[in-house]
Design a protein around this motif. Structure first.
Motif, PDB file in Angstrom:
ATOM      1  N   ASN A   5       0.845  -1.193   0.000  1.00 61.60           N
ATOM      2  CA  ASN A   5       0.000   0.000   0.000  1.00 61.60           C
ATOM      3  C   ASN A   5       0.883   1.247   0.000  1.00 61.60           C
ATOM      4  OD1 ASN A   5       0.527   0.883   2.748  1.00 61.60           O
ATOM      5  ND2 ASN A   5      -0.862  -0.733   3.451  1.00 61.60           N
ATOM      6  N   GLN A   8       3.126   1.740   3.063  1.00 63.79           N
ATOM      7  CA  GLN A   8       4.250   0.798   3.109  1.00 63.79           C
ATOM      8  C   GLN A   8       5.354   1.210   2.136  1.00 63.79           C
ATOM      9  OE1 GLN A   8       1.815  -2.643   2.416  1.00 63.79           O
ATOM     10  NE2 GLN A   8       2.009  -3.309   4.548  1.00 63.79           N
ATOM     11  N   HIS A  30       1.605  -1.638   9.471  1.00 66.92           N
ATOM     12  CA  HIS A  30       2.155  -1.619   8.113  1.00 66.92           C
ATOM     13  C   HIS A  30       3.504  -2.346   8.067  1.00 66.92           C
ATOM     14  CE1 HIS A  30      -0.965   1.060   6.715  1.00 66.92           C
ATOM     15  NE2 HIS A  30      -0.748   1.833   7.769  1.00 66.92           N
TER      16      HIS A  30
END
Length: 65
Positions: A5, A8, A30
């Motif tokens: 994502n 991240q 994360h």
């Protein structure tokens, strides 16, 4: 983990710009997802609830995709 994502990707790039380390809370979701996927490692920090995260070779490859 199917894809990284935005957070991240940002965290991993930040770590790589800073001698491949990112210091944050040990329970960061994360980073812990990245560790579970093999894209990062985790080691204890100097404070009890903190940790150092580092991007693995697999994580560097995942960032290229």
């Amino acid at each position: 983990m199917s894809s990284l994502n935005v957070i991240q990707v940002d965290y991993m790039n930040h770590a790589l710009r800073n001698r491949n380390r990112f210091y944050t809370e040990a329970n960061d979701s994360h980073w812990n997802e990245l560790v579970q996927a093999g894209f990062a490692t985790k080691r204890p920090g100097w404070e009890e609830d903190m940790a150092y995260f580092q991007v693995t070779a697999e994580g560097k490859e995942a960032l290229k995709k």
